[in-house]
Enzyme design. Structure first.
Site, PDB file in Angstrom:
ATOM      1  N   LYS A  53       0.826  -1.186   0.000  1.00 10.86           N
ATOM      2  CA  LYS A  53       0.000   0.000   0.000  1.00 10.86           C
ATOM      3  C   LYS A  53       0.874   1.255   0.000  1.00 10.86           C
ATOM      4  O   LYS A  53       0.409   2.344  -0.313  1.00 10.86           O
ATOM      5  CB  LYS A  53      -0.883   0.035   1.267  1.00 10.86           C
ATOM      6  CG  LYS A  53      -1.758  -1.183   1.472  1.00 10.86           C
ATOM      7  CD  LYS A  53      -2.445  -1.056   2.850  1.00 10.86           C
ATOM      8  CE  LYS A  53      -3.128  -2.361   3.215  1.00 10.86           C
ATOM      9  NZ  LYS A  53      -3.638  -2.316   4.592  1.00 10.86           N
ATOM     10  N   GLY A  54       2.111   1.082   0.386  1.00 11.40           N
ATOM     11  CA  GLY A  54       2.969   2.224   0.713  1.00 11.40           C
ATOM     12  C   GLY A  54       3.239   3.174  -0.428  1.00 11.40           C
ATOM     13  O   GLY A  54       3.494   4.356  -0.197  1.00 11.40           O
ATOM     14  N   ASP A 110       7.525   2.059  -2.345  1.00 15.28           N
ATOM     15  CA  ASP A 110       7.675   3.138  -1.367  1.00 15.28           C
ATOM     16  C   ASP A 110       9.114   3.341  -0.942  1.00 15.28           C
ATOM     17  O   ASP A 110       9.619   4.453  -0.940  1.00 15.28           O
ATOM     18  CB  ASP A 110       6.761   2.912  -0.139  1.00 15.28           C
ATOM     19  CG  ASP A 110       6.935   1.550   0.525  1.00 15.28           C
ATOM     20  OD1 ASP A 110       7.778   0.740   0.070  1.00 15.28           O
ATOM     21  OD2 ASP A 110       6.224   1.280   1.512  1.00 15.28           O
ATOM     22  N   ASP A 113      14.521  -0.701   1.418  1.00 16.91           N
ATOM     23  CA  ASP A 113      15.153  -0.843   2.732  1.00 16.91           C
ATOM     24  C   ASP A 113      16.168  -1.988   2.585  1.00 16.91           C
ATOM     25  O   ASP A 113      17.244  -1.776   2.044  1.00 16.91           O
ATOM     26  CB  ASP A 113      14.048  -1.119   3.755  1.00 16.91           C
ATOM     27  CG  ASP A 113      14.554  -1.232   5.182  1.00 16.91           C
ATOM     28  OD1 ASP A 113      15.556  -0.597   5.518  1.00 16.91           O
ATOM     29  OD2 ASP A 113      13.956  -1.976   5.971  1.00 16.91           O
ATOM     30  N   LYS A 141      17.141   3.471   1.579  1.00 13.63           N
ATOM     31  CA  LYS A 141      18.039   3.355   2.745  1.00 13.63           C
ATOM     32  C   LYS A 141      19.204   2.471   2.334  1.00 13.63           C
ATOM     33  O   LYS A 141      19.217   1.271   2.657  1.00 13.63           O
ATOM     34  CB  LYS A 141      17.310   2.667   3.904  1.00 13.63           C
ATOM     35  CG  LYS A 141      16.249   3.458   4.621  1.00 13.63           C
ATOM     36  CD  LYS A 141      15.735   2.615   5.798  1.00 13.63           C
ATOM     37  CE  LYS A 141      14.561   3.222   6.481  1.00 13.63           C
ATOM     38  NZ  LYS A 141      13.970   2.309   7.488  1.00 13.63           N
ATOM     39  N   PHE A 162      13.598   4.408  11.151  1.00 13.50           N
ATOM     40  CA  PHE A 162      12.289   3.950  10.683  1.00 13.50           C
ATOM     41  C   PHE A 162      11.412   5.182  10.490  1.00 13.50           C
ATOM     42  O   PHE A 162      11.256   5.991  11.404  1.00 13.50           O
ATOM     43  CB  PHE A 162      11.654   2.991  11.694  1.00 13.50           C
ATOM     44  CG  PHE A 162      10.410   2.343  11.165  1.00 13.50           C
ATOM     45  CD1 PHE A 162      10.490   1.210  10.379  1.00 13.50           C
ATOM     46  CD2 PHE A 162       9.162   2.880  11.438  1.00 13.50           C
ATOM     47  CE1 PHE A 162       9.349   0.618   9.857  1.00 13.50           C
ATOM     48  CE2 PHE A 162       8.013   2.295  10.916  1.00 13.50           C
ATOM     49  CZ  PHE A 162       8.112   1.161  10.138  1.00 13.50           C
ATOM     50  N   ASP A 169       3.716   3.344   6.749  1.00 12.45           N
ATOM     51  CA  ASP A 169       2.971   3.140   7.983  1.00 12.45           C
ATOM     52  C   ASP A 169       3.842   2.580   9.100  1.00 12.45           C
ATOM     53  O   ASP A 169       4.913   2.021   8.864  1.00 12.45           O
ATOM     54  CB  ASP A 169       1.832   2.140   7.744  1.00 12.45           C
ATOM     55  CG  ASP A 169       2.361   0.702   7.602  1.00 12.45           C
ATOM     56  OD1 ASP A 169       3.229   0.487   6.734  1.00 12.45           O
ATOM     57  OD2 ASP A 169       1.946  -0.179   8.377  1.00 12.45           O
TER      58      ASP A 169
HETATM   59  P1  IMP Z   1      12.409  -4.104   2.285  1.00 11.52           P
HETATM   60  O1  IMP Z   1      13.204  -4.345   3.541  1.00 11.52           O
HETATM   61  O2  IMP Z   1      13.189  -3.259   1.309  1.00 11.52           O
HETATM   62  O3  IMP Z   1      11.946  -5.383   1.690  1.00 11.52           O
HETATM   63  O4  IMP Z   1      11.141  -3.265   2.694  1.00 11.52           O
HETATM   64  C1  IMP Z   1       9.916  -3.916   2.863  1.00 11.52           C
HETATM   65  C2  IMP Z   1       8.808  -2.986   3.189  1.00 11.52           C
HETATM   66  O5  IMP Z   1       8.954  -2.624   4.554  1.00 11.52           O
HETATM   67  C3  IMP Z   1       8.749  -1.680   2.435  1.00 11.52           C
HETATM   68  O6  IMP Z   1       8.083  -1.767   1.199  1.00 11.52           O
HETATM   69  C4  IMP Z   1       7.956  -0.853   3.411  1.00 11.52           C
HETATM   70  O7  IMP Z   1       6.563  -1.099   3.259  1.00 11.52           O
HETATM   71  C5  IMP Z   1       8.428  -1.376   4.744  1.00 11.52           C
HETATM   72  N1  IMP Z   1       9.457  -0.484   5.304  1.00 11.52           N
HETATM   73  C6  IMP Z   1      10.789  -0.559   5.196  1.00 11.52           C
HETATM   74  N2  IMP Z   1      11.392   0.463   5.844  1.00 11.52           N
HETATM   75  C7  IMP Z   1      10.377   1.203   6.356  1.00 11.52           C
HETATM   76  C8  IMP Z   1      10.323   2.411   7.133  1.00 11.52           C
HETATM   77  O8  IMP Z   1      11.315   3.052   7.492  1.00 11.52           O
HETATM   78  N3  IMP Z   1       9.065   2.837   7.467  1.00 11.52           N
HETATM   79  C9  IMP Z   1       7.919   2.198   7.101  1.00 11.52           C
HETATM   80  N4  IMP Z   1       7.937   1.079   6.370  1.00 11.52           N
HETATM   81  C10 IMP Z   1       9.144   0.593   6.003  1.00 11.52           C
HETATM   82 MG    MG Z   2       4.393  -1.406   5.952  1.00  9.25          MG
END
Ligand code: IMP
Ligand code: MG
Length: 185
Positions: A53-54, A110, A113, A141, A162, A169
């Site tokens: 949703k982000g 979004d 990370d 990040k 975060f 969210d």
């Molecule tokens: P990934 O670690 O790159 O796979 O991130 C997975 C998901 O975690 C992202 O699409 C976001 O929805 C959520 N996420 C990662 N970092 C943050 C943050 O700092 N705030 C809120 N959601 C996050």
């Molecule tokens: Mg999330």
């Protein structure tokens, strides 16, 4: 709230937020991103896939700054585990309705990370026959990356905090804030 500026403390949902990227800075960067992205993609042929949703708010704001695209669809992934860290196991909750094969896909997410979710979605779309998948995220990040991820563009590189707001969210809250903020308590 659009006027919130970096460094300001704002209360929402019973928490204190420190604004990291103000609404005006987001708007300015979106204008720049659209200008950067316009020549990189044949937008009239592009199949834009938005990660729920982000990325919804980012996508709505960026897409209206770009030339008309061919079509838009949605995917949703979840990395198991609640809280503020990704478990590393990603699964697909929703796939695109439209066929992907032969399409030139631009995936809007979004945040990169660990990179696991975006790379999982990219690989999934390629496995469904996409011609190519280019990834654009609002936030990046880089210090937390666990898998390599090529980004065609990103809005802002941020540190290890975060963050919430502008689609992001914490426990499903804070998504509609028109700025990006760090939860401070
Ligand atoms: P990934 O670690 O790159 O796979 O991130 C997975 C998901 O975690 C992202 O699409 C976001 O929805 C959520 N996420 C990662 N970092 C943050 C943050 O700092 N705030 C809120 N959601 C996050
Ligand atoms: Mg999330």
């Amino acid at each position: 709230m659009e006027r919130a500026q970096a460094g300001e403390i704002i209360a929402a949902h019973g928490a204190d937020l420190r604004v990291l990227i103000g609404g005006h800075d987001i708007e300015r960067r979106l204008d720049e991103m659209a200008a950067e992205l316009e020549p990189l993609v044949d937008w009239r042929e592009a199949f834009v896939v938005v990660a729920l949703k982000g990325a919804v708010i980012f996508a709505a704001d960026l897409l209206r700054r770009l030339p008309p695209v061919d079509s838009v669809d949605f995917v949703q992934a979840r990395s198991y585990g609640a809280g503020t860290t990704s478990s590393g196991h990603v699964r697909l909750l929703r796939d695109t309705e439209l066929p992907v094969d032969g399409r030139s896909v631009v995936l809007l997410d979004d945040i990169a990370d660990t990179g696991l979710t975006s790379s999982f979605l990219r690989d999934h779309l390629l496995s469904r026959g996409a011609d190519g998948v280019r990834v654009v995220t609002m936030l990046d990040k880089p210090a937390r990356r666990r898998v390599p991820l090529d980004l065609l563009a990103t809005g802002f590189e941020i540190g290890d905090d975060f963050v919430v707001g502008y689609g992001l969210d914490y426990g499903e809250r804070f998504r509609t804030l028109p700025f990006v903020a760090v939860l401070t308590g």
